[in-house]
Design a protein around this motif. Structure first.
Motif, PDB file in Angstrom:
ATOM      1  N   ARG A 189     -26.645 -40.209 -25.948  1.00  0.00           N
ATOM      2  CA  ARG A 189     -25.190 -40.252 -26.039  1.00  0.00           C
ATOM      3  C   ARG A 189     -24.576 -38.884 -25.753  1.00  0.00           C
ATOM      4  NH1 ARG A 189     -26.544 -44.284 -29.999  1.00  0.00           N
ATOM      5  NH2 ARG A 189     -26.646 -42.784 -31.713  1.00  0.00           N
ATOM      6  N   ALA A 190     -25.272 -37.808 -26.168  1.00  0.00           N
ATOM      7  CA  ALA A 190     -24.772 -36.463 -25.863  1.00  0.00           C
ATOM      8  C   ALA A 190     -24.792 -36.210 -24.356  1.00  0.00           C
ATOM      9  CB  ALA A 190     -25.617 -35.420 -26.592  1.00  0.00           C
ATOM     10  N   LEU A 191     -25.839 -36.659 -23.677  1.00  0.00           N
ATOM     11  CA  LEU A 191     -25.910 -36.491 -22.224  1.00  0.00           C
ATOM     12  C   LEU A 191     -24.813 -37.286 -21.529  1.00  0.00           C
ATOM     13  CD1 LEU A 191     -29.785 -36.667 -21.690  1.00  0.00           C
ATOM     14  CD2 LEU A 191     -28.338 -34.625 -21.647  1.00  0.00           C
ATOM     15  N   LYS A 192     -24.559 -38.501 -21.996  1.00  0.00           N
ATOM     16  CA  LYS A 192     -23.500 -39.307 -21.392  1.00  0.00           C
ATOM     17  C   LYS A 192     -22.133 -38.664 -21.611  1.00  0.00           C
ATOM     18  CE  LYS A 192     -26.151 -43.562 -22.013  1.00  0.00           C
ATOM     19  NZ  LYS A 192     -26.186 -44.955 -22.476  1.00  0.00           N
ATOM     20  N   SER A 193     -21.940 -38.082 -22.790  1.00  0.00           N
ATOM     21  CA  SER A 193     -20.685 -37.381 -23.053  1.00  0.00           C
ATOM     22  C   SER A 193     -20.515 -36.217 -22.087  1.00  0.00           C
ATOM     23  CB  SER A 193     -20.669 -36.862 -24.498  1.00  0.00           C
ATOM     24  OG  SER A 193     -20.679 -37.913 -25.433  1.00  0.00           O
ATOM     25  N   ALA A 194     -21.613 -35.497 -21.825  1.00  0.00           N
ATOM     26  CA  ALA A 194     -21.549 -34.359 -20.913  1.00  0.00           C
ATOM     27  C   ALA A 194     -21.202 -34.809 -19.496  1.00  0.00           C
ATOM     28  CB  ALA A 194     -22.885 -33.611 -20.920  1.00  0.00           C
ATOM     29  N   VAL A 195     -21.772 -35.927 -19.059  1.00  0.00           N
ATOM     30  CA  VAL A 195     -21.477 -36.447 -17.721  1.00  0.00           C
ATOM     31  C   VAL A 195     -20.003 -36.826 -17.607  1.00  0.00           C
ATOM     32  CG1 VAL A 195     -21.874 -38.380 -16.142  1.00  0.00           C
ATOM     33  CG2 VAL A 195     -23.818 -37.205 -17.193  1.00  0.00           C
ATOM     34  N   LEU A 196     -19.490 -37.539 -18.606  1.00  0.00           N
ATOM     35  CA  LEU A 196     -18.088 -37.951 -18.578  1.00  0.00           C
ATOM     36  C   LEU A 196     -17.173 -36.725 -18.559  1.00  0.00           C
ATOM     37  CD1 LEU A 196     -15.864 -40.071 -18.694  1.00  0.00           C
ATOM     38  CD2 LEU A 196     -16.186 -40.184 -21.181  1.00  0.00           C
ATOM     39  N   ALA A 242     -15.160 -43.542 -25.609  1.00  0.00           N
ATOM     40  CA  ALA A 242     -16.331 -43.876 -24.788  1.00  0.00           C
ATOM     41  C   ALA A 242     -17.356 -44.570 -25.666  1.00  0.00           C
ATOM     42  CB  ALA A 242     -16.927 -42.616 -24.169  1.00  0.00           C
ATOM     43  N   PHE A 243     -18.021 -45.590 -25.111  1.00  0.00           N
ATOM     44  CA  PHE A 243     -18.926 -46.427 -25.895  1.00  0.00           C
ATOM     45  C   PHE A 243     -20.291 -46.530 -25.218  1.00  0.00           C
ATOM     46  CE2 PHE A 243     -14.593 -47.950 -26.628  1.00  0.00           C
ATOM     47  CZ  PHE A 243     -14.520 -47.869 -28.014  1.00  0.00           C
ATOM     48  N   VAL A 290     -22.679 -48.499 -30.659  1.00  0.00           N
ATOM     49  CA  VAL A 290     -22.080 -49.824 -30.816  1.00  0.00           C
ATOM     50  C   VAL A 290     -23.114 -50.776 -31.384  1.00  0.00           C
ATOM     51  CG1 VAL A 290     -21.086 -51.816 -29.607  1.00  0.00           C
ATOM     52  CG2 VAL A 290     -20.459 -49.495 -28.928  1.00  0.00           C
ATOM     53  N   GLY A 291     -22.685 -51.600 -32.348  1.00  0.00           N
ATOM     54  CA  GLY A 291     -23.551 -52.677 -32.824  1.00  0.00           C
ATOM     55  C   GLY A 291     -24.466 -52.262 -33.955  1.00  0.00           C
ATOM     56  N   GLY A 292     -25.075 -53.256 -34.550  1.00  0.00           N
ATOM     57  CA  GLY A 292     -26.022 -53.068 -35.632  1.00  0.00           C
ATOM     58  C   GLY A 292     -26.740 -54.367 -35.893  1.00  0.00           C
ATOM     59  N   SER A 293     -27.808 -54.305 -36.645  1.00  0.00           N
ATOM     60  CA  SER A 293     -28.622 -55.497 -36.874  1.00  0.00           C
ATOM     61  C   SER A 293     -27.883 -56.506 -37.736  1.00  0.00           C
ATOM     62  CB  SER A 293     -29.938 -55.101 -37.549  1.00  0.00           C
ATOM     63  OG  SER A 293     -30.731 -56.234 -37.755  1.00  0.00           O
ATOM     64  N   ARG A 294     -27.807 -57.741 -37.254  1.00  0.00           N
ATOM     65  CA  ARG A 294     -27.185 -58.826 -38.026  1.00  0.00           C
ATOM     66  C   ARG A 294     -28.194 -59.913 -38.329  1.00  0.00           C
ATOM     67  NH1 ARG A 294     -22.487 -58.594 -33.971  1.00  0.00           N
ATOM     68  NH2 ARG A 294     -23.897 -59.920 -32.792  1.00  0.00           N
ATOM     69  N   GLU A 295     -29.371 -59.804 -37.753  1.00  0.00           N
ATOM     70  CA  GLU A 295     -30.338 -60.878 -37.890  1.00  0.00           C
ATOM     71  C   GLU A 295     -31.652 -60.324 -38.428  1.00  0.00           C
ATOM     72  OE1 GLU A 295     -30.739 -62.512 -33.994  1.00  0.00           O
ATOM     73  OE2 GLU A 295     -28.591 -62.574 -33.668  1.00  0.00           O
ATOM     74  N   LEU A 304     -22.264 -45.971 -19.334  1.00  0.00           N
ATOM     75  CA  LEU A 304     -21.402 -46.011 -20.503  1.00  0.00           C
ATOM     76  C   LEU A 304     -20.099 -46.702 -20.127  1.00  0.00           C
ATOM     77  CD1 LEU A 304     -19.459 -42.699 -21.059  1.00  0.00           C
ATOM     78  CD2 LEU A 304     -21.013 -42.939 -19.138  1.00  0.00           C
ATOM     79  N   GLU A 305     -19.311 -47.008 -21.119  1.00  0.00           N
ATOM     80  CA  GLU A 305     -18.028 -47.667 -20.901  1.00  0.00           C
ATOM     81  C   GLU A 305     -16.944 -46.800 -21.522  1.00  0.00           C
ATOM     82  OE1 GLU A 305     -16.503 -51.504 -19.261  1.00  0.00           O
ATOM     83  OE2 GLU A 305     -18.583 -50.830 -19.531  1.00  0.00           O
ATOM     84  N   THR A 306     -15.811 -46.682 -20.838  1.00  0.00           N
ATOM     85  CA  THR A 306     -14.691 -45.928 -21.376  1.00  0.00           C
ATOM     86  C   THR A 306     -13.457 -46.812 -21.475  1.00  0.00           C
ATOM     87  OG1 THR A 306     -14.079 -45.153 -19.151  1.00  0.00           O
ATOM     88  CG2 THR A 306     -15.482 -43.707 -20.470  1.00  0.00           C
ATOM     89  N   VAL A 307     -12.616 -46.490 -22.452  1.00  0.00           N
ATOM     90  CA  VAL A 307     -11.299 -47.115 -22.587  1.00  0.00           C
ATOM     91  C   VAL A 307     -10.296 -45.973 -22.710  1.00  0.00           C
ATOM     92  CG1 VAL A 307      -9.801 -48.611 -23.936  1.00  0.00           C
ATOM     93  CG2 VAL A 307     -12.229 -49.151 -23.714  1.00  0.00           C
TER      94      VAL A 307
END
Length: 459
Positions: A115-122, A439-440, A141-146, A449-452
């Protein structure tokens, strides 16, 4: 960056098959930058700061830069971990005589460092292409539900509700190596949800099929397997393949060039659920592949617009590149029956899905066509626009048209930092500002990655 080549030189030295390199900074596209004798080498499967031995995979004598895969780590980063998938592990794959499959190129890196590398790219793309100094933190994003599920934000596995496989000449599902036509057989897909792995496509004889697309909705509804036949494959052969799949799975054929789908068994669509709505998504129609992506993105978009006062009962808004209507439904809820939502999608199949999904919302107008054409035909005083273009982004012409439409705000959803940053630059040239950005990490173990973003007029 796009590879560029020069006219070959008769005196250019031949590239060595392997090199020892110091891995430099991360770059957009899933690789890091290294240098050898002044030449740039894009290295995959390394981590900045490492010393590695690489195998050159693209090293034309006259090329301005080369490409390489790590085959041995001589000095490892503390963020290096054991790869979760053998066929995607570069060193292991090359030791077995073949390149690694694509699609998990960050699988050797801890999730925090990914995630740090993706932040640097963005941040680099925004600074270089738009002159914007932002360092957004990419959010998990997300977590165990099952109980017993592989899906967990701590592992980054089990999140893909959609997967695509090529088929070897021997009829086995596989995946392509990076920038290669070579298909590597696979016997698991650790990034996929259990509903995809339980199909055990690797145990089926797929001869006569060129490609397989699988959709397994996270709500547990009926999965869909799409088969792209090799030209000349007989209907009897297709029926034999369908018979090897579980009875509760829908099966259809599709033509990749046209997205035309024909039923073999069950439905030609899947039922998805997000943000309190059910959605029908046909065949090869677009839907976010991370099981938590639809809800995450809807939440980010509506929060930006509502907190800024751009989205409320009675607002006039538009959802551009709307697909099956994911954001359209949420916008319709927010504006109520006193507002209006224009939903625009170019793909006929996805537009038909949106009509079915939003048929009970009288405030929504569904239009199939190119965004730029529809906006010319249906000018309105928009309070806000939601923009979710394909990977190539909106582009300068569309950005200028959106600015000319005069909305009070635009929420821009993007899956590519480069095209996003380029478009932000176009908005800034028109006097707009980047007022909000999130960013997610919707694609763990990959470089994506995805940005909004929230864009508003006036500096």
């Amino acid at each position: 960056m796009t590879p560029e080549t020069q006219t070959p030189s008769a005196t250019a030295p031949a590239a060595p098959p392997e090199l020892v390199l110091d891995v430099g900074p991360v770059a957009h596209g899933g690789h890091c930058v290294a240098r050898h004798d002044g030449r740039v080498i894009f290295v995959r499967h390394g981590i900045p700061g490492e010393k590695v031995r690489v195998r050159l995979t693209d090293a034309g004598d006259a090329a301005k830069f080369w490409r390489a895969d790590v085959v041995e780590v001589l000095e490892a980063s503390p963020d290096r971990t054991a790869h979760f998938w053998h066929v995607a592990d570069s060193g292991r794959a090359w030791s077995h005589g073949h390149p690694p499959v694509g699609g998990a190129e960050f699988g050797h890196i801890s999730l925090v460092r990914q995630r740090a590398l993706k932040s640097a790219v963005l941040a680099e793309q925004l600074q270089r292409l738009a002159g914007v100094e932002r360092s957004p933190e990419v959010e998990a994003v997300g977590g165990s539900r099952e109980q017993g599920s592989a899906y967990d934000a701590g592992t980054g596995l089990g999140w893909r509700t959609r997967a695509s496989f090529s088929v070897t000449t021997g009829g086995k599902p596989g995946m392509h190596a990076h920038r290669s036509d070579q298909i590597i057989p696979v016997r698991e897909m650790p990034l996929a949800v259990d509903g995809i792995n339980r199909l055990r496509l690797w145990d089926i004889d797929l001869q006569g099929i060129a490609r397989v697309e699988v959709a397994a909705p996270s709500n547990g509804s009926r999965p869909l397997v799409l088969l792209a036949p090799v030209p000349g494959t007989k209907p009897k052969r297709l029926s034999a393949i369908a018979a090897q799949l579980p009875e509760d799975v829908s099966v259809a054929t599709f033509e990749p060039l046209t997205d035309e789908v024909q039923q073999l068994r069950g439905r030609t669509w899947v039922q998805e659920t997000a943000a309190g709505h059910d959605y029908r998504v046909s065949g090869a129609g677009f839907w976010q592949i991370h099981r938590d992506a639809p809800g995450t993105l809807v939440g980010a978009v509506t929060e930006f617009l509502q907190d800024g006062g751009f989205l409320a009962p009675g607002s006039v808004v538009a959802d551009l590149y709307s697909g099956a209507g994911l954001f359209t439904a949420a916008l319709a809820d927010a504006v109520g029956e006193t507002g209006s939502v224009l939903s625009v999608e170019g793909a006929p199949g996805s537009s038909r899905d949106a009509r079915k999904n939003l048929h009970g919302a009288p405030q929504v107008e569904i239009v199939q066509g190119r965004v730029e054409r529809v906006l010319r035909q249906k000018p309105r005083n928009f309070d806000a626009l939601v923009l979710d273009p394909p990977r190539a982004g909106a582009g300068k012409a569309v950005v200028n048209q959106l600015v000319a439409a005069g909305p009070r705000a635009i929420a821009y959803v993007s899956c590519d930092p480069a095209s996003f940053a380029r478009d932000v630059g176009y908005f800034q040239q028109a006097g707009w500002s980047l007022s909000g950005l999130r960013a997610f990490d919707l694609y763990p173990h990959t470089h994506h990655l995805e940005t909004v973003a929230l864009l508003t007029p006036g500096r």
